[in-house]
Design a protein around this motif. Structure first.
Motif, PDB file in Angstrom:
ATOM      1  N   MET A   1     -11.971   0.205  15.671  1.00  0.00           N
ATOM      2  CA  MET A   1     -10.771   0.925  15.242  1.00  0.00           C
ATOM      3  C   MET A   1     -10.822   1.178  13.740  1.00  0.00           C
ATOM      4  O   MET A   1     -11.107   0.276  12.956  1.00  0.00           O
ATOM      5  CB  MET A   1      -9.515   0.114  15.592  1.00  0.00           C
ATOM      6  N   PHE A   2     -10.580   2.387  13.328  1.00  0.00           N
ATOM      7  CA  PHE A   2     -10.577   2.732  11.914  1.00  0.00           C
ATOM      8  C   PHE A   2      -9.221   2.349  11.297  1.00  0.00           C
ATOM      9  O   PHE A   2      -8.170   2.484  11.921  1.00  0.00           O
ATOM     10  CB  PHE A   2     -10.837   4.220  11.722  1.00  0.00           C
ATOM     11  N   ASP A   3      -9.272   1.857  10.058  1.00  0.00           N
ATOM     12  CA  ASP A   3      -8.062   1.429   9.353  1.00  0.00           C
ATOM     13  C   ASP A   3      -7.653   2.520   8.366  1.00  0.00           C
ATOM     14  O   ASP A   3      -8.402   2.812   7.423  1.00  0.00           O
ATOM     15  CB  ASP A   3      -8.337   0.113   8.621  1.00  0.00           C
ATOM     16  N   PRO A   4      -6.483   3.130   8.543  1.00  0.00           N
ATOM     17  CA  PRO A   4      -6.068   4.192   7.618  1.00  0.00           C
ATOM     18  C   PRO A   4      -5.894   3.711   6.182  1.00  0.00           C
ATOM     19  O   PRO A   4      -6.101   4.482   5.237  1.00  0.00           O
ATOM     20  CB  PRO A   4      -4.753   4.695   8.215  1.00  0.00           C
ATOM     21  N   VAL A   5      -5.521   2.438   6.007  1.00  0.00           N
ATOM     22  CA  VAL A   5      -5.348   1.913   4.651  1.00  0.00           C
ATOM     23  C   VAL A   5      -6.684   1.887   3.918  1.00  0.00           C
ATOM     24  O   VAL A   5      -6.771   2.228   2.731  1.00  0.00           O
ATOM     25  CB  VAL A   5      -4.724   0.499   4.698  1.00  0.00           C
ATOM     26  N   VAL A   6      -7.741   1.493   4.612  1.00  0.00           N
ATOM     27  CA  VAL A   6      -9.068   1.468   4.000  1.00  0.00           C
ATOM     28  C   VAL A   6      -9.479   2.870   3.560  1.00  0.00           C
ATOM     29  O   VAL A   6     -10.037   3.064   2.475  1.00  0.00           O
ATOM     30  CB  VAL A   6     -10.103   0.890   4.990  1.00  0.00           C
ATOM     31  N   ILE A   7      -9.178   3.843   4.389  1.00  0.00           N
ATOM     32  CA  ILE A   7      -9.528   5.226   4.058  1.00  0.00           C
ATOM     33  C   ILE A   7      -8.747   5.706   2.843  1.00  0.00           C
ATOM     34  O   ILE A   7      -9.297   6.328   1.924  1.00  0.00           O
ATOM     35  CB  ILE A   7      -9.278   6.147   5.267  1.00  0.00           C
ATOM     36  N   VAL A   8      -7.446   5.416   2.811  1.00  0.00           N
ATOM     37  CA  VAL A   8      -6.616   5.829   1.671  1.00  0.00           C
ATOM     38  C   VAL A   8      -7.102   5.167   0.388  1.00  0.00           C
ATOM     39  O   VAL A   8      -7.194   5.804  -0.669  1.00  0.00           O
ATOM     40  CB  VAL A   8      -5.133   5.506   1.935  1.00  0.00           C
ATOM     41  N   ASN A   9      -7.440   3.883   0.468  1.00  0.00           N
ATOM     42  CA  ASN A   9      -7.921   3.182  -0.719  1.00  0.00           C
ATOM     43  C   ASN A   9      -9.245   3.752  -1.218  1.00  0.00           C
ATOM     44  O   ASN A   9      -9.531   3.730  -2.420  1.00  0.00           O
ATOM     45  CB  ASN A   9      -8.068   1.694  -0.427  1.00  0.00           C
ATOM     46  N   LYS A  10     -10.055   4.258  -0.303  1.00  0.00           N
ATOM     47  CA  LYS A  10     -11.325   4.859  -0.707  1.00  0.00           C
ATOM     48  C   LYS A  10     -11.101   6.070  -1.602  1.00  0.00           C
ATOM     49  O   LYS A  10     -11.936   6.400  -2.453  1.00  0.00           O
ATOM     50  CB  LYS A  10     -12.110   5.276   0.544  1.00  0.00           C
ATOM     51  N   PHE A  11      -9.951   6.704  -1.443  1.00  0.00           N
ATOM     52  CA  PHE A  11      -9.618   7.864  -2.260  1.00  0.00           C
ATOM     53  C   PHE A  11      -8.704   7.507  -3.430  1.00  0.00           C
ATOM     54  O   PHE A  11      -8.009   8.380  -3.954  1.00  0.00           O
ATOM     55  CB  PHE A  11      -8.978   8.948  -1.392  1.00  0.00           C
ATOM     56  N   GLY A  12      -8.679   6.244  -3.812  1.00  0.00           N
ATOM     57  CA  GLY A  12      -7.921   5.852  -4.991  1.00  0.00           C
ATOM     58  C   GLY A  12      -6.473   5.505  -4.739  1.00  0.00           C
ATOM     59  O   GLY A  12      -5.680   5.421  -5.673  1.00  0.00           O
ATOM     60  N   GLY A  13      -6.093   5.302  -3.492  1.00  0.00           N
ATOM     61  CA  GLY A  13      -4.728   4.873  -3.174  1.00  0.00           C
ATOM     62  C   GLY A  13      -3.814   5.969  -2.694  1.00  0.00           C
ATOM     63  O   GLY A  13      -2.705   5.682  -2.220  1.00  0.00           O
TER      64      GLY A  13
END
Length: 319
Positions: A1-13
């Motif tokens: 399962m992909f974590d949306p928070v991890v993805i958002v953090n990858k783009f600087g928050g």
């Protein structure tokens, strides 16, 4: 399962809905993260995590991206003394989230964000809005921010930003020259004056202002037993240390006192200046520096004591 928070953090928050979906999450994943308080929807199709800076949230909420000096500051570079949040928006942007309509600025009303009352300076630019799914949606690129700083700011601020881009941002002079390869001759001339050695914008300001007075300085001059000092006046034993609020900690005070003692023992005249003095009382700084140049005895000179009173020149003040 992909974590949306991890993805958002990858783009600087801060990230767009499209970026989260491209990262492998579903709309249900996003909704769940919002309900759990892991993400915050700050405007349509724009989400922020706990890692997002306040500036990033305001820019994204308004509907644009941090630009110019504000973007440079987000990259850790000198952004000057302008405290407004510079935000670039598309030239046809609409539904901007500001407390008053942007047209109200013409009537003299301040422009601020609608939820967080931070003063905003909008820049309506072709292509100035949010870009594709593979880049940050809340700030312009480093290269674009540098070009904007040179175009929008006074030369002193722009050069200080470029200096920190080399020393702090890790760019080489040749890389800077490439970024400005199609700029005007005047801008290219300014870029050519950028050099390594300024770990803060304040150090660059001091360097520029001293050189304008005909005083040649060497930055990050190494002294045995001490390490690097911020500036040394070439042809003299005068060194200049520029202190930020970091130097107010007990640990920093102890280390500064040790450095002072070692420098004086080696025959140096140490001039210690505060950030506030460089930006707010440069005439006083010049007076102290030129006094140090005529002083024969090794010592430590500070413009002001902790109580704001002038210290006598030539004092051995180590704290």
């Amino acid at each position: 399962m992909f974590d949306p928070v991890v993805i958002v953090n990858k783009f600087g928050g801060v990230a767009t809905r499209e970026q989260i979906l491209v990262g492998g999450c579903s709309g249900t994943d996003i909704t769940r993260a919002v309900r759990l308080g892991q993400l915050r929807r700050i405007r349509r199709a724009r989400y922020a995590s706990a890692e997002a800076s306040l500036d990033a949230i305001v820019a994204a909420r308004v509907g644009g991206m941090l630009a110019g000096p504000s973007a440079a500051r987000s990259y850790g570079l000198w952004g000057g003394l302008d405290t407004r949040l510079h935000v670039s928006v598309a030239d046809n942007a609409s539904r901007l989230r500001t407390a008053v309509p942007p047209s109200a600025v013409e009537r003299g009303e301040p422009l601020t964000g609608d939820l967080i009352r931070r003063t905003v300076r909008l820049h309506w630019l072709q292509g100035g809005g949010v870009r594709g799914p593979d880049v940050e949606c809340w700030r312009v690129t480093l290269e674009t921010s540098l070009r904007q700083v040179v175009a929008w700011c006074d030369p002193e601020t722009a050069l200080a930003c470029l200096d920190t881009a080399i020393e702090v941002g890790g760019l080489t002079p040749s890389q800077l020259a490439m970024i400005f390869s199609d700029a005007s001759p005047a801008d290219q001339g300014l870029v050519a004056r950028a050099r390594a050695g300024s770990q803060s914008g304040t150090e660059s300001l001091a360097r520029q202002r001293l050189e304008s007075l005909g005083v040649e300085v060497e930055q990050q001059f190494e002294v045995p037993g001490v390490g690097h000092v911020d500036l040394r006046i070439v042809g003299s034993k005068v060194v200049i240390e520029i202190d930020s609020s970091f130097h107010d900690t007990p640990e920093a005070r102890v280390e500064d006192a040790r450095r002072n003692r070692e420098l004086v023992a080696q025959g140096y005249v140490v001039v210690r200046l505060r950030y506030e003095e460089v930006v707010g009382d440069w005439e006083g700084c010049v007076s102290i520096i030129f006094s140090a140049l005529t002083q024969g005895e090794a010592s430590v000179i500070t413009l002001r004591s902790d109580q704001g009173e002038p210290l006598s020149r030539g004092t051995g003040h180590y704290s």
